[in-house]
Write a protein that holds these residues in place. Sequence first.
Motif, short mmCIF file in Angstrom:
data_model
loop_
_atom_site.label_atom_id
_atom_site.label_comp_id
_atom_site.label_asym_id
_atom_site.label_seq_id
_atom_site.Cartn_x
_atom_site.Cartn_y
_atom_site.Cartn_z
N VAL A 68 75.06 17.13 124.64
CA VAL A 68 74.59 16.89 126.00
C VAL A 68 74.15 15.43 126.13
O VAL A 68 73.41 14.93 125.28
CB VAL A 68 73.39 17.80 126.35
N VAL A 69 74.61 14.75 127.18
CA VAL A 69 74.20 13.38 127.49
C VAL A 69 73.53 13.39 128.85
O VAL A 69 74.06 13.98 129.80
CB VAL A 69 75.41 12.41 127.49
N VAL A 70 72.38 12.75 128.97
CA VAL A 70 71.71 12.62 130.26
C VAL A 70 72.39 11.48 131.01
O VAL A 70 72.39 10.34 130.54
CB VAL A 70 70.20 12.34 130.10
N ALA A 71 72.99 11.79 132.14
CA ALA A 71 73.72 10.79 132.92
C ALA A 71 72.80 10.00 133.84
O ALA A 71 73.00 8.80 134.04
CB ALA A 71 74.81 11.47 133.75
N SER A 72 71.79 10.66 134.41
CA SER A 72 70.85 9.97 135.29
C SER A 72 69.53 10.71 135.30
O SER A 72 69.47 11.91 135.04
CB SER A 72 71.41 9.85 136.71
N GLY A 73 68.47 9.99 135.61
CA GLY A 73 67.15 10.59 135.67
C GLY A 73 66.60 10.88 134.29
O GLY A 73 66.95 10.24 133.30
#
Length: 127
Positions: A68-73
């Motif tokens: 899982v990669v956090v794309a924004s926020g």
Amino acid sequence: MLFGHQSQRLGPGQCRALARGGAGDAEVTPLAAAKLPAIASAQAKALRVDFAPGAESRPHSHPGPVFVVVASGAVESALDGGAVQRFKAGDAWYEAPGQLHRITRNASQTQPASLVPGCSRTARRRW
């Protein structure tokens, strides 16, 4: 630094495993790494999961490995009985097959957040 890895500058041809020799002088930053279980993955997909401010998902698990990669926020996440961790845009984590993703929530009450999980599964398992 993320997961004990630092960015490294790669010269021409040093990135074949990532881009089949097309990386040139690109900077490659490892986001997450894990030894995957010995299962034959028949399918893989990447999704985008959008969280409104204050939103959260229900506890769940996946039949195959997930990066899982956090794309924004920013999001807060807890796996199995582990402590809640905060991840911001660009951060990543790994979930083992069947591992309980107990908490997934937007860390902000005012800003949206997005995740990009990459999931795989065997042909006989449902998403």
